[in-house]
Scaffold this motif. Structure first.
Motif, short mmCIF file in Angstrom:
data_model
loop_
_atom_site.label_atom_id
_atom_site.label_comp_id
_atom_site.label_asym_id
_atom_site.label_seq_id
_atom_site.Cartn_x
_atom_site.Cartn_y
_atom_site.Cartn_z
N GLY A 128 3.19 31.88 34.23
CA GLY A 128 3.87 32.82 33.34
C GLY A 128 5.33 33.05 33.67
O GLY A 128 5.87 32.48 34.62
N GLY A 155 14.35 25.17 41.73
CA GLY A 155 13.36 26.24 41.70
C GLY A 155 13.75 27.47 40.91
O GLY A 155 13.11 28.51 41.03
N SER A 156 14.78 27.38 40.09
CA SER A 156 15.21 28.57 39.35
C SER A 156 14.34 28.84 38.13
O SER A 156 14.49 29.88 37.48
N GLY A 157 13.44 27.92 37.84
CA GLY A 157 12.51 28.16 36.73
C GLY A 157 12.81 27.36 35.47
O GLY A 157 12.38 27.72 34.37
N LYS A 158 13.50 26.25 35.64
CA LYS A 158 13.93 25.45 34.48
C LYS A 158 12.76 24.84 33.73
O LYS A 158 12.69 24.91 32.50
N THR A 159 11.84 24.25 34.48
CA THR A 159 10.71 23.58 33.84
C THR A 159 9.83 24.59 33.09
O THR A 159 9.47 24.38 31.93
N ALA A 160 9.54 25.71 33.76
CA ALA A 160 8.70 26.74 33.14
C ALA A 160 9.38 27.29 31.89
O ALA A 160 8.74 27.52 30.85
N ILE A 170 8.32 35.91 34.24
CA ILE A 170 8.63 37.30 34.55
C ILE A 170 10.02 37.59 33.99
O ILE A 170 10.94 36.81 34.20
N LYS A 195 10.84 30.26 42.00
CA LYS A 195 9.71 29.46 42.50
C LYS A 195 9.47 29.75 43.98
O LYS A 195 8.34 30.03 44.40
P1 ATP Z 1 12.68 22.39 40.28
O1 ATP Z 1 14.16 22.58 40.52
O2 ATP Z 1 11.92 22.12 41.54
O3 ATP Z 1 12.39 21.44 39.17
P2 ATP Z 1 12.26 24.54 38.40
O4 ATP Z 1 13.62 25.15 38.29
O5 ATP Z 1 11.84 23.62 37.33
O6 ATP Z 1 12.11 23.84 39.83
P3 ATP Z 1 9.73 25.75 37.95
O7 ATP Z 1 8.99 24.57 38.39
O8 ATP Z 1 9.80 26.05 36.51
O9 ATP Z 1 11.22 25.74 38.53
O10 ATP Z 1 9.11 26.99 38.75
C1 ATP Z 1 9.30 28.32 38.38
C2 ATP Z 1 8.06 29.11 38.71
O11 ATP Z 1 8.34 30.51 38.56
C3 ATP Z 1 6.91 28.84 37.76
O12 ATP Z 1 5.70 28.92 38.52
C4 ATP Z 1 6.98 29.96 36.74
O13 ATP Z 1 5.71 30.27 36.21
C5 ATP Z 1 7.50 31.10 37.58
N1 ATP Z 1 8.34 32.06 36.84
C6 ATP Z 1 8.22 33.39 36.85
N2 ATP Z 1 9.15 33.98 36.12
C7 ATP Z 1 9.93 33.02 35.62
C8 ATP Z 1 11.08 33.03 34.79
N3 ATP Z 1 11.63 34.14 34.31
N4 ATP Z 1 11.62 31.86 34.47
C9 ATP Z 1 11.08 30.71 34.94
N5 ATP Z 1 9.99 30.64 35.73
C10 ATP Z 1 9.41 31.78 36.08
#
Ligand code: ATP
Ligand code: MG
Length: 272
Positions: free
Chosen positions: A32, A70-75, A34, A243
């Protein structure tokens, strides 16, 4: 006779009308979102979706989500894609291409785009571009073949009557500039890490790490004293990707007696 298994597999066969990759998407958004960002990034994402849905002038819109690891780009990308409810939603991810040669990767990526052109409305998420390109900082080294394919596919308008939203992600925006990939995007959206006490507090509240508000407030004060949320003499700020923060939180949760201490010391290990 039709048994239960046949019935279920038939359901599975008809389910992806055009190819919505439910499982893949579910997997990356299972934890999810946040709402801790000072700006509502999902609303910005929804605007791009609306643009594709309604504007006849822009059948192709491509957006780059960038931010530190890990800033949440994929999610975020997957959540925007899923919220569109477009009939075709697919994720191009390096995870699904492990062990493929550049040629195989290009074929797989090309197929996803070609499939998307069959649907009136599509979203293709191109996750972690630097990984897809096999980019390594030492060298620098990458697959030029995959790069050339992406340059074409990201810029190609879908056939008449079809509309496509492309959402790509990267942690290394400068690399995209160097490879001319940056220019093919219509817009970019920065996904920042957690760096303010307000954001941290929202996250801690949402994950219910502390049983009472009072305990959470005390923990946040402790973390503040340790320097989080402030700018140091060099003008930099402590920051952490959501993340990693969620991982630290789950680690701290393992020790109910010392949750605040565990979390503070984990955050102290961060580089400024
Ligand atoms: P990487 O640089 O390793 O590819 P990433 O930036 O793609 O990492 P994600 O893999 O999306 O990061 O991980 C973010 C994690 O945080 C997920 O488990 C997601 O569910 C959670 N999360 C909680 N709140 C948020 C938010 N506001 N935005 C994005 N992800 C969130
Ligand atoms: Mg990612």
């Amino acid at each position: 006779r039709v048994n239960r298994e046949d019935f279920l597999s038939a359901l599975e066969e008809v389910h992806p009308a055009f190819g919505v990759a439910e499982e893949e998407l579910q997997q990356v958004i299972q934890n999810g979102i946040i709402h801790f960002h000072p700006v509502e990034l999902l609303r910005d994402g929804a605007l791009f979706v609306e643009q594709v849905r309604t504007s006849t002038r822009t059948p192709l819109v491509s957006v780059l989500l960038h931010g530190p690891p890990g800033s949440g780009k994929t999610a975020m990308a997957a959540t925007i894609a899923q919220a569109s409810q477009f009939p075709f939603i697919k994720l191009v991810s390096p995870e699904s291409m492990i062990g493929m040669s550049p040629t195989q990767k290009i074929a797989a990526i090309n197929k996803i785009f070609t499939d998307s052109y069959k649907s009136p409305l599509s979203v293709v998420v191109v996750d972690n571009i630097e990984r897809l390109l096999e980019w390594v900082p030492i060298g620098p080294n990458f697959s030029n073949a995959v790069l050339q394919a992406l340059l074409v596919l990201l810029g190609r308008r879908p056939p008449k009557g079809r509309r496509l939203l492309i959402i790509a992600t990267t942690s290394i925006k400068p690399m995209l500039a160097e490879t001319q990939l940056l220019e093919v995007f219509d817009a970019d959206l920065r996904i920042p890490p957690v760096s303010s006490l307000e954001s941290l507090d929202i996250v801690l509240r949402e994950v219910e790490l502390f049983p009472t508000e009072e305990e959470r407030r005390r923990a946040v004060m402790q973390i503040e004293e340790a320097g989080f949320g402030k700018t140091n003499n060099y003008g930099t700020q402590m920051e952490i990707g959501i993340k990693k923060l969620l991982t630290y939180i789950e680690m701290a949760r393992q020790e109910p007696e010392f949750v605040a201490e565990r979390l503070t010391s984990a955050l102290m290990g961060l580089k400024m």
